[in-house]
Design an enzyme around this catalytic site. Sequence first.
Site, short mmCIF file in Angstrom:
data_model
loop_
_atom_site.label_atom_id
_atom_site.label_comp_id
_atom_site.label_asym_id
_atom_site.label_seq_id
_atom_site.Cartn_x
_atom_site.Cartn_y
_atom_site.Cartn_z
N GLY A 265 0.03 -4.30 10.38
CA GLY A 265 1.34 -4.02 9.80
C GLY A 265 1.43 -2.54 9.47
O GLY A 265 0.46 -1.94 9.01
N ALA B 287 -0.62 1.13 6.19
CA ALA B 287 -1.03 0.25 7.28
C ALA B 287 -2.08 -0.74 6.79
O ALA B 287 -2.84 -0.44 5.86
CB ALA B 287 -1.59 1.06 8.46
N ASP B 288 -2.11 -1.90 7.41
CA ASP B 288 -3.13 -2.90 7.10
C ASP B 288 -3.41 -3.70 8.36
O ASP B 288 -2.50 -3.95 9.17
CB ASP B 288 -2.65 -3.82 5.97
CG ASP B 288 -3.78 -4.70 5.46
OD1 ASP B 288 -4.82 -4.14 5.04
OD2 ASP B 288 -3.64 -5.93 5.47
N THR B 289 -4.67 -4.09 8.53
CA THR B 289 -5.08 -4.83 9.71
C THR B 289 -5.85 -6.09 9.32
O THR B 289 -6.71 -6.04 8.43
CB THR B 289 -5.98 -3.96 10.62
OG1 THR B 289 -5.24 -2.80 11.04
CG2 THR B 289 -6.44 -4.72 11.85
N LYS C 164 0.83 -1.21 0.00
CA LYS C 164 0.00 0.00 0.00
C LYS C 164 0.86 1.26 0.00
O LYS C 164 0.64 2.19 -0.79
CB LYS C 164 -0.92 0.00 1.24
CG LYS C 164 -2.04 -1.00 1.20
CD LYS C 164 -2.89 -0.88 2.45
CE LYS C 164 -4.09 -1.80 2.44
NZ LYS C 164 -4.93 -1.64 3.64
#
Length: 223
Positions: free
Chosen positions: A129, A91-93, A70
């Site tokens: 992350g 960011a990624d969840t 991203k």
Amino acid sequence: MSLCTLRTPLVSALGRRFRVVLASGSPRRKELLDRLGIEYEVIPSGFAEDLDKSQFATAGDYVVENAAQKAGEVYRRVRGGSARPLFVIGADTVVVDAGGAILEKPASGSDAAATLKGLGGKTNTVHTGVCLVVDDTTRSSGGEPRVLKALESTEVVFGEVDDAMAEVYAATGEPMDKAGSYAYQSLACFFVSAIRGDYYNVVGFPCARFYQMLRELDAQGAI
């Protein structure tokens, strides 16, 4: 009421030196980032999020790579038109259930309700992350950026979730853009009996981890 911010000298220096970009349209991440008083803009990533989960050893590795993709996509898209050095935040969840399955956003209300019933009475883990892609101002123009990655993980213990509660919650629409089909900071507070780790990580952005990443970059002379 104006927002109280934690605008430290480090944060002020970041805003002066870089064009800061949040590569996410998440209102929760934006709200949390606003608390630092960082001057930034929002440019959501166009990354397809189509990585093959089976190619990663752990869910943590998967979510960190999603964050990197991203941030990298936005960095490459914006870099040529930026007069200032770039500082991109990705960011990624994801949520991982007790059986190790990765739960991302639900496809439908019925999918959300089924997910919630499956989480009831068990512990799930929220992984976020974070990836920072930063123009290296110590190098000549055109050099490769610095890339800093981190993972934050938090355990969330659910009480029992009966069919009626799961279906009513799904019908509110709140689960539809949430990894794991729930928002702990809102109505899902009625499901959660305990949390082990960073609360804000569950909301969607690990604030303390992010600030430590800023300190690390500062120690390297990058900010």
